[in-house]
Design an enzyme around this catalytic site. Structure first.
Site, PDB file in Angstrom:
ATOM      1  N   ARG A  46       0.839  -1.197   0.000  1.00  0.00           N
ATOM      2  CA  ARG A  46       0.000   0.000   0.000  1.00  0.00           C
ATOM      3  C   ARG A  46       0.877   1.251   0.000  1.00  0.00           C
ATOM      4  O   ARG A  46       0.542   2.272  -0.583  1.00  0.00           O
ATOM      5  CB  ARG A  46      -0.979   0.006   1.187  1.00  0.00           C
ATOM      6  CG  ARG A  46      -1.841   1.263   1.204  1.00  0.00           C
ATOM      7  CD  ARG A  46      -3.087   1.236   2.096  1.00  0.00           C
ATOM      8  NE  ARG A  46      -3.103   0.286   3.149  1.00  0.00           N
ATOM      9  CZ  ARG A  46      -2.494   0.442   4.337  1.00  0.00           C
ATOM     10  NH1 ARG A  46      -1.799   1.534   4.606  1.00  0.00           N
ATOM     11  NH2 ARG A  46      -2.572  -0.513   5.244  1.00  0.00           N
ATOM     12  N   TYR A  98     -16.503  18.112 -14.465  1.00  0.00           N
ATOM     13  CA  TYR A  98     -16.807  16.692 -14.610  1.00  0.00           C
ATOM     14  C   TYR A  98     -17.855  16.319 -13.552  1.00  0.00           C
ATOM     15  O   TYR A  98     -17.714  16.699 -12.376  1.00  0.00           O
ATOM     16  CB  TYR A  98     -15.521  15.889 -14.421  1.00  0.00           C
ATOM     17  CG  TYR A  98     -15.757  14.407 -14.352  1.00  0.00           C
ATOM     18  CD1 TYR A  98     -16.182  13.705 -15.469  1.00  0.00           C
ATOM     19  CD2 TYR A  98     -15.572  13.704 -13.168  1.00  0.00           C
ATOM     20  CE1 TYR A  98     -16.419  12.346 -15.404  1.00  0.00           C
ATOM     21  CE2 TYR A  98     -15.806  12.346 -13.098  1.00  0.00           C
ATOM     22  CZ  TYR A  98     -16.226  11.671 -14.222  1.00  0.00           C
ATOM     23  OH  TYR A  98     -16.464  10.322 -14.146  1.00  0.00           O
ATOM     24  N   ASP A 170      -7.334  20.136 -13.184  1.00  0.00           N
ATOM     25  CA  ASP A 170      -7.677  18.836 -13.763  1.00  0.00           C
ATOM     26  C   ASP A 170      -7.309  18.916 -15.247  1.00  0.00           C
ATOM     27  O   ASP A 170      -7.978  19.587 -16.029  1.00  0.00           O
ATOM     28  CB  ASP A 170      -9.176  18.570 -13.558  1.00  0.00           C
ATOM     29  CG  ASP A 170      -9.609  17.210 -14.112  1.00  0.00           C
ATOM     30  OD1 ASP A 170      -8.911  16.672 -14.984  1.00  0.00           O
ATOM     31  OD2 ASP A 170     -10.664  16.715 -13.677  1.00  0.00           O
ATOM     32  N   LYS A 195      -8.235   7.989 -18.954  1.00  0.00           N
ATOM     33  CA  LYS A 195      -8.541   8.579 -20.248  1.00  0.00           C
ATOM     34  C   LYS A 195      -7.297   8.557 -21.157  1.00  0.00           C
ATOM     35  O   LYS A 195      -6.875   7.498 -21.534  1.00  0.00           O
ATOM     36  CB  LYS A 195      -9.101   9.993 -20.043  1.00  0.00           C
ATOM     37  CG  LYS A 195     -10.122  10.093 -18.873  1.00  0.00           C
ATOM     38  CD  LYS A 195     -11.429   9.368 -19.143  1.00  0.00           C
ATOM     39  CE  LYS A 195     -12.329   9.234 -17.914  1.00  0.00           C
ATOM     40  NZ  LYS A 195     -12.642  10.452 -17.198  1.00  0.00           N
TER      41      LYS A 195
HETATM   42  C1  LIG Z   1     -13.195  10.809 -15.944  1.00  0.00           C
HETATM   43  C2  LIG Z   1     -12.823  12.097 -15.349  1.00  0.00           C
HETATM   44  C3  LIG Z   1     -12.529  12.213 -13.977  1.00  0.00           C
HETATM   45  C4  LIG Z   1     -12.683  11.053 -13.009  1.00  0.00           C
HETATM   46  O1  LIG Z   1     -11.779  10.027 -13.245  1.00  0.00           O
HETATM   47  P1  LIG Z   1     -12.084   8.468 -12.993  1.00  0.00           P
HETATM   48  O2  LIG Z   1     -10.819   7.831 -13.435  1.00  0.00           O
HETATM   49  O3  LIG Z   1     -13.273   8.107 -13.803  1.00  0.00           O
HETATM   50  O4  LIG Z   1     -12.340   8.318 -11.536  1.00  0.00           O
HETATM   51  C5  LIG Z   1     -12.140  13.453 -13.505  1.00  0.00           C
HETATM   52  N1  LIG Z   1     -12.044  14.533 -14.319  1.00  0.00           N
HETATM   53  C6  LIG Z   1     -12.324  14.458 -15.637  1.00  0.00           C
HETATM   54  C7  LIG Z   1     -12.190  15.673 -16.481  1.00  0.00           C
HETATM   55  C8  LIG Z   1     -12.723  13.247 -16.201  1.00  0.00           C
HETATM   56  O5  LIG Z   1     -13.021  13.190 -17.498  1.00  0.00           O
END
Ligand SMILES: *Cc1c(COP(=O)(O)O)cnc(C)c1O
Length: 380
Positions: A46, A98, A170, A195
Site C-alpha cells: 500500500r 466533470y 484537472d 482517459k
Molecule cells: C473521468 C474524469 C474524472 C474522473 O476520473 P475516474 O478515473 O473516472 O475516476 C475526472 N475529471 C475528468 C475531467 C474526467 O473526465
C-alpha cells in the site's frame, strides 16, 4: 528533451534484478526484510510498489513536475486533494465540471463542512470576486467537460498566490501532450489516467503531480493512510500507455480538426463546441497555454430536441455509445443522461449544458470513416 522522447523514456529504468526493459508487474503485497527495520526501501505494497514507483516517476516527468502519485481512480485523486482541507475551508470551482467531481464536492465534502463556490471561470474576475479569507483551494478544469470552456491558468494562479490558496488543475481533457499547468505555476495537476494516459479503455486510474516537497509529503501521507492505490497491473498498463501518448494525441488532434470543421459546416448541426475554432471565446487563451486542441468535441443539432439527439446517439456504428473518453476508439456520449447526470438539471441548463448536447471523444481511426459514420447518423 522533445515530447516524443520524453514520453517514451519517462520513468523507465531497466529492472535492476534482470535488466528487463519494461518495468515488471510486481504482483506482491509485502517484501521480506533482512532484520526488523532493514529493508530495500519497500515494506508493504500500500505504501510502496516498484511498478507504481516507476509510473509515479513517469507522471512527474510528463507533467514537468518533481513528484507524481498514482491513485485507484481519477476521483480517488480528487478525494486525496480535498482531504488536505478542514471543515470551514472554502473551495472555488468552475461551474462546468466533470459530473463525478461535482458529486464528490457537493454530496460528500459539503456535508462535512467544506463550502464550494461554483463560478464561471472563463472570466477570472469571477474567481477574484469569490475569494474570501477562507478560500483554501481553487479547482480548475480547462478545457472543461463537456463544453470545452477555457480558463486562463496563469491568471488563476496569480489569484491563488495572492489568496494563499492552492490551485489544482484537472488536466484530463488536454493531456500532458497539449498542456502542462505546473509550467504556469499551478500547485497540483490531476489526471484521470483512465482517459488519455492509459489510452486504451482498459484501466481506471488517477494521478496527481506537484513540485512542492511538503505538498508531496502531505498527499503521500493521504495516499498511504487512506489506501486508494492502484494495483501493479494497472500501473503497468498506464506506463505502457504513456509511451504512445504523443503519437495518439497527434492523431486525436488531426481527427479533431477535421471533424470539428465538418460538423460546423453541416446544415443539420447547431452549435459546435471545440476550443480550436478561432471564434471560440477561449481561443486566445487556449493558444497561449495549449499546444493543440485535442479530440473532444460537443455539438447540438439544429432540431434541438432530445428525441433527435437520442436517434443520432443510438445510430452511429464506429462511435460507440459509452461514458469515458481518451481511448483509441471513438466514443459518443449524452452528457445530460450519462456523464453529467449527477448534476441537477436546473444547474446544468443554467451553465449551458442542454439536454440535447452530444459529446464526442474522437479516436484515432481514419477520419474519413468517422465522418461517414457521423454523416449517416445525422442525415438519417
Ligand atoms: C473521468 C474524469 C474524472 C474522473 O476520473 P475516474 O478515473 O473516472 O475516476 C475526472 N475529471 C475528468 C475531467 C474526467 O473526465
Amino acid at each position: 528533451m522533445k515530447l516524443a522522447t520524453k514520453f517514451i523514456h519517462a520513468g523507465s529504468e531497466p529492472d535492476p534484478s534482470t535488466g528487463a526493459i519494461m518495468t515488471p508487474i510486481y504482483q506482491t503485497s509485502t517484501y521480506v526484510q533482512e532484520a526488523p527495520g532493514k529493508n530495500k526501501g519497500f515494506e508493504y505494497a500500500r505504501s510502496q510498489n516498484p511498478t507504481r514507483k516507476a509510473l509515479e516517476e513517469a507522471f512527474a516527468v510528463i507533467e514537468n513536475g518533481k513528484h507524481g502519485l498514482a491513485f485507484s481512480s481519477g476521483v480517488a485523486a480528487t478525494d486525496a486533494v480535498l482531504k488536505l482541507l478542514v471543515p470551514g475551508d472554502e473551495v472555488i470551482a468552475g461551474n462546468d465540471l466533470y459530473g463525478g467531481t461535482y458529486r464528490l464536492f457537493t454530496k460528500i465534502y459539503e456535508k462535512i463542512g467544506i463550502r464550494f463556490i461554483f463560478v464561471d471561470m472563463t472570466d477570472v474576475n469571477n474567481i477574484s470576486k469569490a475569494v474570501t479569507p477562507k478560500t483554501k483551494l481553487i479547482w480548475v478544469e480547462t478545457p472543461t467537460n463537456p463544453l470545452l470552456n477555457i480558463t486562463d491558468i496563469a491568471a488563476t494562479v496569480a489569484i491563488g498566490k495572492a489568496a494563499k490558496a492552492l490551485v489544482c488543475v484537472d488536466n484530463t481533457f488536454a493531456s500532458p501532450y497539449l498542456q502542462n499547468p505546473l509550467d504556469f505555476g499551478a500547485d497540483i495537476v490531476l489526471h484521470s489516467a483512465t482517459k488519455y494516459l492509459g489510452g486504451h479503455s482498459d484501466v481506471i486510474q488517477g494521478a496527481l503531480i506537484m513540485n512542492d516537497d511538503s505538498l508531496r509529503e502531505q498527499l503521500y501521507f493521504i495516499q498511504k493512510s487512506c489506501g486508494a492505490v492502484p494495483g501493479p497491473q494497472d500501473c503497468f498498463l498506464v506506463l505502457r500507455g504513456i509511451k504512445t501518448l504523443h503519437v495518439r494525441m497527434q492523431r486525436h488532434c488531426e481527427n479533431g480538426i477535421k471533424i470539428a470543421h465538418w460538423l460546423r459546416n453541416h446544415p443539420k448541426v447547431g452549435k459546435v463546441y471545440w476550443c480550436g475554432f478561432e471564434d471560440h471565446p477561449g481561443y486566445a487563451i487556449a493558444s497561449k497555454q495549449m499546444r493543440g486542441f485535442g479530440g473532444m468535441i460537443s455539438f447540438t443539432l439544429k432540431d434541438d430536441s432530445v428525441a433527435t439527439a437520442t436517434k443520432v446517439l443510438s445510430s452511429t456504428k464506429l462511435f460507440s455509445l459509452a461514458e469515458s473518453l481518451g481511448g483509441v476508439e471513438s466514443l459518443i456520449n449524452h452528457p445530460a443522461s450519462m456523464t453529467h447526470a449527477s448534476i441537477p438539471r436546473e444547474e446544468r441548463v443554467k451553465n449551458g449544458l442542454s439536454d440535447s448536447l452530444i459529446r464526442l471523444s474522437v479516436g484515432i481511426e481514419d477520419a474519413d470513416d468517422l465522418i461517414e459514420d457521423l454523416r449517416k447518423a445525422i442525415e438519417q
